[in-house]
Design an enzyme around this catalytic site. Structure first.
Site, PDB file in Angstrom:
ATOM      1  N   LYS A 122      81.769  56.799 107.775  1.00 23.65           N
ATOM      2  CA  LYS A 122      80.780  56.920 108.862  1.00 23.65           C
ATOM      3  C   LYS A 122      79.895  55.678 108.983  1.00 23.65           C
ATOM      4  O   LYS A 122      79.670  55.165 110.080  1.00 23.65           O
ATOM      5  CB  LYS A 122      79.917  58.159 108.643  1.00 23.65           C
ATOM      6  CG  LYS A 122      80.650  59.475 108.756  1.00 23.65           C
ATOM      7  CD  LYS A 122      79.712  60.653 108.617  1.00 23.65           C
ATOM      8  CE  LYS A 122      79.196  60.850 107.213  1.00 23.65           C
ATOM      9  NZ  LYS A 122      80.245  61.216 106.240  1.00 23.65           N
ATOM     10  N   THR A 123      79.363  55.237 107.850  1.00 25.24           N
ATOM     11  CA  THR A 123      78.447  54.095 107.899  1.00 25.24           C
ATOM     12  C   THR A 123      79.161  52.845 108.388  1.00 25.24           C
ATOM     13  O   THR A 123      78.649  52.107 109.246  1.00 25.24           O
ATOM     14  CB  THR A 123      77.832  53.847 106.506  1.00 25.24           C
ATOM     15  OG1 THR A 123      77.062  54.984 106.130  1.00 25.24           O
ATOM     16  CG2 THR A 123      76.938  52.617 106.515  1.00 25.24           C
ATOM     17  N   GLU A 166      75.132  58.183 112.760  1.00 30.81           N
ATOM     18  CA  GLU A 166      76.092  58.904 111.929  1.00 30.81           C
ATOM     19  C   GLU A 166      75.863  60.405 112.096  1.00 30.81           C
ATOM     20  O   GLU A 166      74.755  60.841 112.405  1.00 30.81           O
ATOM     21  CB  GLU A 166      75.927  58.531 110.462  1.00 30.81           C
ATOM     22  CG  GLU A 166      76.237  57.088 110.152  1.00 30.81           C
ATOM     23  CD  GLU A 166      76.079  56.776 108.672  1.00 30.81           C
ATOM     24  OE1 GLU A 166      76.330  57.671 107.840  1.00 30.81           O
ATOM     25  OE2 GLU A 166      75.695  55.636 108.351  1.00 30.81           O
TER      26      GLU A 166
END
Length: 461
Positions: A122-123, A166
């Site tokens: 996600k990051t 996110e």
């Protein structure tokens, strides 16, 4: 439900304002004209920054911090009902909401809210998309779960209607969000202290996908196991990405340079498009970048801006981060704490110049270690040498029936890996100093404080 309206700023108090996510939301609200206060157990760079921006931050969480002029109290899952501020807010009958709920409410103030979800990646992917949108001068507001060098932090406040964040599935928090574009990178077992099984996880992601409006867009990895369960019943548009040629966005002629960074030819709807070069390693990042391209295409970003944005992204803090070199030994740190992430990183690092690959692994939470015990060992066997340290408890208490030595037993007895357990971080550093040779590579890995081992190896004589 309490509604956050950027045109009607109020006084919001954050319990635990110093966390990376909470501080980011507080910063956005400050810049939107809200009055922000908050508390944390200790001062930090995050709290100092918020104070410089005009927030009133108190060290120590006490009942008197909740004053009568507070309009809304925001808290994280780490705050328990016995917390003094939590109890006082209830006593004063001040509206309260979780961090996830606040983020979801903030998203409704943007025309193009983008949410990036998945068990892992996600990051990195949020950062990739952010770099591309900034190169295209779309001036997005960004909240990311890591430190991104190009924005000098984890937050950027833009002036456009584009917002990117996110979206984490833990405790179903992303079901509080209201995106117009959603990315689902992968759906695997994790957070088994909350979810019962993979079916429950897939159902959670399916509910997340269904939150998209009919004119919204779901960008989803076509290789997800249980794809049909995740996508059933959705009414929005959908674009797939992945390495198979029949996906909407795919890659061909994939190559890696001496650092393991990928490059490939983009294929869109079966038609060759343009060449892409990345500044981050591994096949998993090739796949991540395809989802970023899909989002960029949806927003009308030009080819040159996509290429430049992806090339500019060199990673975030604690994501395959080069820490330094001492006596010819390179030290890299990576946040990987799920078996799939670990295996992807270890396979990627094989393209990085080295003689012996040392992996210092700190398992993250007892629940995750127990659930993925054999998977951790299977992933770690990709390293030449493995050093295990004690489990990082995070939010959990030691149940007494699982430890890092259980991973060690499998590594040594089933996979015959040269592995060891060290009781303290100091023991690890001493072990590395006495065993590492010039041209070796040390990879510290985990979501806890294992990063300090590599940092101290480089700085302590």
């Amino acid at each position: 439900m309490f509604k956050i309206n950027f045109h009607e700023p109020i006084h919001i108090h954050f319990i635990g304002i110093g966390g990376i996510s909470m501080s980011g939301l507080a910063e956005i609200l400050l810049k939107e004209g809200f009055r922000v206060s908050g508390s944390d157990r200790a001062s930090s760079e995050m709290t100092d920054r918020l104070i410089s921006l005009g927030a009133h931050v108190m060290i120590g969480q006490k009942a008197e911090n909740i004053t009568d002029d507070v309009d809304l109290v925001v808290y994280t899952a780490a705050i328990h009902p016995e917390n003094e501020e939590f109890q006082m807010a209830q006593t004063k009958q001040i509206p309260m909401m979780t961090r996830a709920c606040l983020l979801g409410q903030m998203m409704t103030n943007y025309k193009v809210p983008i949410a990036v979800s998945g068990t892992h990646g996600k990051t990195t992917t949020t950062s990739m998309i952010s770099e591309v949108l900034m190169k295209a001068d779309l001036d997005p507001t960004i909240t990311v779960g890591g430190i991104l060098d190009s924005i000098k932090g984890n937050i950027r406040v833009g002036k456009s209607p584009v917002f990117i964040t996110e979206a984490c599935e833990y405790t179903n928090s992303f079901l509080e969000f209201f995106p117009n574009i959603s990315v689902i990178l992968n759906v695997e077992e994790d957070h088994m202290d909350f979810f019962q099984n993979i079916e429950e996880i897939r159902d959670s992601f399916n509910r997340f996908a269904k939150k998209l409006p009919e004119d919204g867009l779901l960008v989803i990895n076509g290789d997800i196991e249980g794809f049909s369960e995740v996508t059933k019943g959705i009414t929005c548009r959908m674009k797939t990405f992945g390495l198979q040629s029949d996906y909407d966005y795919s890659a061909t002629n994939i190559q890696y340079n001496f650092l393991g960074n990928g490059s490939y030819d983009l294929v869109v709807n079966g038609v060759p498009s343009f060449h892409v070069e990345l500044s981050v390693p591994g096949e998993h990042n090739v796949v991540n970048s395809l989802s970023a391209i899909a989002v960029a295409f949806e927003l009308g970003v030009e080819e040159e801006d996509i290429k430049a944005g992806l090339l500019a992204f060199g990673g975030t803090k604690r994501r395959f981060e080069y820490k330094g070199k001492k006596d010819g030994v390179v030290v890299i740190d990576d946040y990987a704490h799920h078996p799939t992430e670990i295996k992807a990183t270890l396979q990627s690092v094989k393209n990085y110049p080295h003689k012996t690959l040392w992996c210092v692994f700190q398992p993250h939470t007892y629940t995750r270690t127990k659930a993925f015990l054999h998977d951790f060992a299977e992933a770690l066997k990709e390293a030449d040498r493995v050093i295990l340290v004690d489990i990082y408890a995070a939010r959990e208490k030691d149940p007494g029936d699982i430890s890092s030595k259980d991973i060690l037993d499998i590594l040594c007895n089933e996979y015959h890996v040269n592995a060891t357990y060290q009781k303290s971080f100091e023991d690890v550093r001493n072990y590395l100093r006495s065993h590492c040779e010039e041209e070796d590579l040390i990879l510290t890995m985990g979501a806890g404080d294992v990063v300090t081992i590599g940092e101290d190896f480089l700085t302590i004589s």
